[in-house]
Design a protein around this motif. Structure first.
Motif, PDB file in Angstrom:
ATOM      1  N   GLN A   1      36.943  43.467  35.895  1.00 60.53           N
ATOM      2  CA  GLN A   1      37.353  44.308  36.514  1.00 60.53           C
ATOM      3  C   GLN A   1      37.913  43.691  37.967  1.00 60.53           C
ATOM      4  O   GLN A   1      37.332  42.996  38.687  1.00 60.53           O
ATOM      5  N   PRO A   2      39.077  44.308  38.372  1.00 59.53           N
ATOM      6  CA  PRO A   2      39.636  43.609  39.562  1.00 59.53           C
ATOM      7  C   PRO A   2      38.583  43.443  40.795  1.00 59.53           C
ATOM      8  O   PRO A   2      38.665  42.541  41.472  1.00 59.53           O
ATOM      9  N   ALA A   3      37.937  44.863  41.016  1.00 54.44           N
ATOM     10  CA  ALA A   3      37.228  44.783  42.160  1.00 54.44           C
ATOM     11  C   ALA A   3      36.041  43.686  42.148  1.00 54.44           C
ATOM     12  O   ALA A   3      35.882  43.094  43.231  1.00 54.44           O
ATOM     13  N   ASP A   4      35.502  43.629  41.029  1.00 59.00           N
ATOM     14  CA  ASP A   4      34.412  42.608  40.897  1.00 59.00           C
ATOM     15  C   ASP A   4      35.025  41.138  40.892  1.00 59.00           C
ATOM     16  O   ASP A   4      34.537  40.205  41.650  1.00 59.00           O
ATOM     17  N   VAL A   5      36.201  40.894  40.268  1.00 57.44           N
ATOM     18  CA  VAL A   5      36.825  39.601  40.497  1.00 57.44           C
ATOM     19  C   VAL A   5      37.154  39.416  42.257  1.00 57.44           C
ATOM     20  O   VAL A   5      36.983  38.160  42.512  1.00 57.44           O
ATOM     21  N   LEU A   6      37.556  40.363  42.751  1.00 64.15           N
ATOM     22  CA  LEU A   6      37.730  40.356  44.014  1.00 64.15           C
ATOM     23  C   LEU A   6      36.447  39.695  44.932  1.00 64.15           C
ATOM     24  O   LEU A   6      36.471  38.798  45.685  1.00 64.15           O
TER      25      LEU A   6
END
Length: 323
Positions: free
Chosen positions: A20-25
């Motif tokens: 998930q992009p937010a978690d990767v960020l």
């Protein structure tokens, strides 16, 4: 000796479903802060050409306080294109630091793509002028797409995108992919596109300078992705001397990044901005550069996230791995 040990395997489809992009960020931000604080170590880089025409590398490191240890074996195999495959290939291995036993093998392609996009997005948040409206993008491949995706999400003032292709021809599929999120069009004059932009992102194979020195105007921010091996570059001679330079890792950037071409240029590690050790204090006329070479810690924090999620969801393939 234990005979009930298991090894978890996560393939491409499983990784993509869990990312998930937010978690990767968040994981990438954590990696930069750990690096700044000295809690996360980055071991000496391996990056070597192969007789086949490819490049093979290993990025490794650990966070001793978190029991996190591992590496990513990755590289670039251009002949894969003729086979209908992706030239970038990567595999991540997480290791139990107490025993040296492998814990999880992860397809690293999607991890590399997204963590690099997240790093670029953080660079824009920290370094670009917050009123930036115009972006020039070099490249339309996998990494160019993820860089633009994070740029539009994390710097919402961006409205106008001009892109440059290796063929100097427009890419209709690329325009369709982003047409609803911004005003996007192909740039026929790369120097003019750079001169008219507040943000420039270079996401190419790094075969040489992409534009002329005089094209870069005061106030521009540049995210540079393509220089990740000795001999690669995307920026023209003399530019770094005019900029405020930021890197993910000082030694690594001087070895394989844009900074290899001007290794004495003063620079600041971006983790120091996130940890509060350093400040940007950007002036409107500053030219800033983020030289992105990719940290092993980024791969490891994202891999740990995937390992935890897969275990909780009982995803992946668990195989018997006695010792």
């Amino acid at each position: 000796m234990p005979s009930d040990a298991r090894l978890l395997l996560l393939d491409k489809n499983q990784v993509e479903a869990l990312l998930q992009p937010a978690d990767v960020l968040d994981a990438v931000r954590e990696a930069f802060v750990l690096h700044s604080q000295g809690e996360g170590r980055v071991f000496p880089l391996v990056r070597e050409p192969l007789a086949t025409g490819g490049v093979f590398g290993i990025k490794s490191g650990d966070v001793q306080s978190q029991g996190l240890l591992g590496f990513k074996a990755a590289g670039f195999w251009p002949a894969n294109r003729a086979l209908g495959g992706e030239p970038h290939q990567a595999t991540i291995l997480l290791i139990d630091p107490a025993t040296g036993r492998p814990q999880c093998v992860i397809d690293g392609n999607a991890v590399t793509t997204m963590r690099t996009g997240a790093a670029g997005g953080l660079g824009l948040q920290l370094l670009a002028r917050q009123d930036s409206r115009r972006l020039c993008l070099f490249g339309t491949g996998v990494q160019a797409r993820i860089q633009l995706t994070f740029a539009l999400a994390l710097l919402p003032s961006l409205k106008h995108v001009r892109y440059v292709t290796v063929t100097d021809q427009p890419d209709a599929g690329f325009e369709r992919a982003f047409g609803e999120r911004c005003d996007i069009s192909h740039a026929t004059d790369r120097n003019a596109a750079v001169a008219a932009s507040d943000v420039v992102i270079t996401a190419t194979p790094g075969g040489g300078a992409l534009f002329d020195l005089q094209a870069v105007q005061a106030g521009t921010h540049l995210n540079c992705v393509g220089a990740d091996t000795r001999g690669k570059r995307e920026l023209p001679d003399g530019l770094l001397a005019r900029t405020r330079l930021f890197v993910d890792d000082r030694d690594q950037a001087r070895q394989i990044g844009e900074t290899q071409w001007a290794p004495d240029t003063p620079c600041t590690e971006i983790g120091d901005l996130l940890s509060g050790k350093a400040q940007v204090d950007r002036h409107a006329s500053d030219i800033t550069v983020f030289d992105m070479t990719g940290l092993a810690l980024q791969d490891l924090t994202v891999a740990r996230l995937l390992h935890q999620r897969a275990a909780a969801a009982q995803a992946g393939t668990s195989v018997h791995w006695p010792w």
